[in-house]
Motif scaffolding. Structure first.
Motif, PDB file in Angstrom:
ATOM      1  N   ASP A   6       0.829  -1.208   0.000  1.00 45.46           N
ATOM      2  CA  ASP A   6       0.000   0.000   0.000  1.00 45.46           C
ATOM      3  C   ASP A   6       0.862   1.255   0.000  1.00 45.46           C
ATOM      4  N   ARG A   7       1.900   1.255   0.808  1.00 43.43           N
ATOM      5  CA  ARG A   7       2.809   2.416   0.851  1.00 43.43           C
ATOM      6  C   ARG A   7       3.505   2.608  -0.489  1.00 43.43           C
ATOM      7  N   GLU A   8       3.934   1.509  -1.091  1.00 49.28           N
ATOM      8  CA  GLU A   8       4.611   1.594  -2.385  1.00 49.28           C
ATOM      9  C   GLU A   8       3.670   2.168  -3.440  1.00 49.28           C
ATOM     10  N   ARG A   9       2.451   1.689  -3.469  1.00 47.59           N
ATOM     11  CA  ARG A   9       1.453   2.199  -4.406  1.00 47.59           C
ATOM     12  C   ARG A   9       1.170   3.687  -4.174  1.00 47.59           C
ATOM     13  N   ALA A  10       1.102   4.075  -2.902  1.00 45.36           N
ATOM     14  CA  ALA A  10       0.850   5.480  -2.558  1.00 45.36           C
ATOM     15  C   ALA A  10       1.999   6.364  -3.047  1.00 45.36           C
ATOM     16  N   PHE A  11       3.244   5.912  -2.852  1.00 44.48           N
ATOM     17  CA  PHE A  11       4.390   6.677  -3.333  1.00 44.48           C
ATOM     18  C   PHE A  11       4.405   6.776  -4.854  1.00 44.48           C
ATOM     19  N   GLU A  12       4.083   5.678  -5.525  1.00 42.11           N
ATOM     20  CA  GLU A  12       4.039   5.689  -6.986  1.00 42.11           C
ATOM     21  C   GLU A  12       2.955   6.627  -7.496  1.00 42.11           C
ATOM     22  N   THR A  13       1.809   6.630  -6.842  1.00 38.60           N
ATOM     23  CA  THR A  13       0.716   7.520  -7.232  1.00 38.60           C
ATOM     24  C   THR A  13       1.104   8.974  -7.020  1.00 38.60           C
ATOM     25  N   LYS A  14       1.727   9.261  -5.887  1.00 36.81           N
ATOM     26  CA  LYS A  14       2.155  10.628  -5.603  1.00 36.81           C
ATOM     27  C   LYS A  14       3.199  11.076  -6.621  1.00 36.81           C
ATOM     28  N   PHE A  15       4.143  10.205  -6.931  1.00 38.22           N
ATOM     29  CA  PHE A  15       5.173  10.536  -7.915  1.00 38.22           C
ATOM     30  C   PHE A  15       4.536  10.853  -9.267  1.00 38.22           C
ATOM     31  N   ALA A  16       3.606  10.033  -9.696  1.00 42.99           N
ATOM     32  CA  ALA A  16       2.937  10.255 -10.985  1.00 42.99           C
ATOM     33  C   ALA A  16       2.172  11.566 -10.975  1.00 42.99           C
ATOM     34  N   ARG A  17       1.496  11.862  -9.887  1.00 47.80           N
ATOM     35  CA  ARG A  17       0.739  13.108  -9.774  1.00 47.80           C
ATOM     36  C   ARG A  17       1.671  14.324  -9.795  1.00 47.80           C
ATOM     37  N   ASP A  18       2.795  14.224  -9.084  1.00 47.44           N
ATOM     38  CA  ASP A  18       3.773  15.317  -9.050  1.00 47.44           C
ATOM     39  C   ASP A  18       4.391  15.541 -10.433  1.00 47.44           C
ATOM     40  N   GLU A  19       4.693  14.465 -11.135  1.00 52.25           N
ATOM     41  CA  GLU A  19       5.265  14.586 -12.481  1.00 52.25           C
ATOM     42  C   GLU A  19       4.271  15.228 -13.444  1.00 52.25           C
ATOM     43  N   GLU A  20       3.015  14.838 -13.344  1.00 51.83           N
ATOM     44  CA  GLU A  20       1.990  15.432 -14.205  1.00 51.83           C
ATOM     45  C   GLU A  20       1.843  16.920 -13.916  1.00 51.83           C
ATOM     46  N   MET A  21       1.884  17.294 -12.645  1.00 55.57           N
ATOM     47  CA  MET A  21       1.764  18.702 -12.279  1.00 55.57           C
ATOM     48  C   MET A  21       2.952  19.496 -12.800  1.00 55.57           C
ATOM     49  N   MET A  22       4.151  18.950 -12.688  1.00 58.52           N
ATOM     50  CA  MET A  22       5.336  19.646 -13.211  1.00 58.52           C
ATOM     51  C   MET A  22       5.250  19.807 -14.725  1.00 58.52           C
ATOM     52  N   PHE A  23       4.744  18.800 -15.420  1.00 59.22           N
ATOM     53  CA  PHE A  23       4.571  18.897 -16.864  1.00 59.22           C
ATOM     54  C   PHE A  23       3.595  20.026 -17.209  1.00 59.22           C
ATOM     55  N   ARG A  24       2.485  20.080 -16.475  1.00 56.99           N
ATOM     56  CA  ARG A  24       1.478  21.115 -16.732  1.00 56.99           C
ATOM     57  C   ARG A  24       2.023  22.508 -16.415  1.00 56.99           C
ATOM     58  N   ILE A  25       2.785  22.636 -15.335  1.00 60.05           N
ATOM     59  CA  ILE A  25       3.379  23.932 -14.988  1.00 60.05           C
ATOM     60  C   ILE A  25       4.360  24.358 -16.062  1.00 60.05           C
ATOM     61  N   THR A  26       5.196  23.442 -16.531  1.00 61.24           N
ATOM     62  CA  THR A  26       6.180  23.769 -17.555  1.00 61.24           C
ATOM     63  C   THR A  26       5.504  24.171 -18.859  1.00 61.24           C
ATOM     64  N   ALA A  27       4.477  23.441 -19.265  1.00 62.29           N
ATOM     65  CA  ALA A  27       3.764  23.780 -20.499  1.00 62.29           C
ATOM     66  C   ALA A  27       3.095  25.144 -20.375  1.00 62.29           C
ATOM     67  N   ARG A  28       2.469  25.414 -19.231  1.00 65.43           N
ATOM     68  CA  ARG A  28       1.827  26.715 -19.016  1.00 65.43           C
ATOM     69  C   ARG A  28       2.884  27.819 -19.002  1.00 65.43           C
ATOM     70  N   ARG A  29       4.005  27.564 -18.334  1.00 65.42           N
ATOM     71  CA  ARG A  29       5.085  28.541 -18.294  1.00 65.42           C
ATOM     72  C   ARG A  29       5.590  28.864 -19.701  1.00 65.42           C
ATOM     73  N   ASN A  30       5.773  27.837 -20.508  1.00 67.44           N
ATOM     74  CA  ASN A  30       6.267  28.051 -21.868  1.00 67.44           C
ATOM     75  C   ASN A  30       5.281  28.874 -22.685  1.00 67.44           C
ATOM     76  N   ARG A  31       4.005  28.624 -22.494  1.00 69.95           N
ATOM     77  CA  ARG A  31       2.990  29.415 -23.206  1.00 69.95           C
ATOM     78  C   ARG A  31       3.043  30.871 -22.751  1.00 69.95           C
ATOM     79  N   LEU A  32       3.156  31.085 -21.446  1.00 71.55           N
ATOM     80  CA  LEU A  32       3.215  32.451 -20.911  1.00 71.55           C
ATOM     81  C   LEU A  32       4.466  33.188 -21.380  1.00 71.55           C
ATOM     82  N   VAL A  33       5.597  32.502 -21.379  1.00 67.52           N
ATOM     83  CA  VAL A  33       6.831  33.157 -21.814  1.00 67.52           C
ATOM     84  C   VAL A  33       6.800  33.399 -23.330  1.00 67.52           C
TER      85      VAL A  33
END
Length: 107
Positions: A6-33
């Motif tokens: 359960d802990r391993e799955r939770a860490f994997e889910t959090k990692f995936a969510r964090d990576e998706e958020m960073m991708f979205r922030i970077t894409a939004r940043r690139n559009r703004l710049v």
């Protein structure tokens, strides 16, 4: 063993969510710049939209921000604007903060 799984799955889910958020922030940043650079170059609204999309696409050339910096620096200097790499990096940092704020507000 299920607690460990359960802990391993939770860490994997959090990692995936964090990576998706960073991708979205970077894409939004690139559009703004891209919009920032288009405004400096005096592009029309239609050209600004196309240019912002081109900046987002430029980020897929290689890992990191160097491809975006090269594009922006090349385009801005070609347009006759006096800007150096440090100025582009400052704009990227400012737009990163703005992109993160926009995404946090939209959730």
């Amino acid at each position: 063993m299920t607690t460990f799984d359960d802990r391993e799955r939770a860490f994997e889910t959090k990692f995936a969510r964090d990576e998706e958020m960073m991708f979205r922030i970077t894409a939004r940043r690139n559009r703004l710049v891209g919009q920032w650079a288009a405004e400096k170059m005096g592009l029309t609204p239609e050209e600004t939209d196309a240019y912002a999309k081109a900046v987002v696409q430029a980020d897929f050339e290689e890992a990191g921000d160097e491809d975006v910096i090269r594009k922006l620096l090349g385009d801005l200097t070609s347009a006759g604007l006096e800007i150096d790499e440090a100025g582009v990096r400052v704009a990227l940092e400012e737009k990163t903060v703005e992109a993160r704020r926009q995404l946090m507000e939209s959730q």
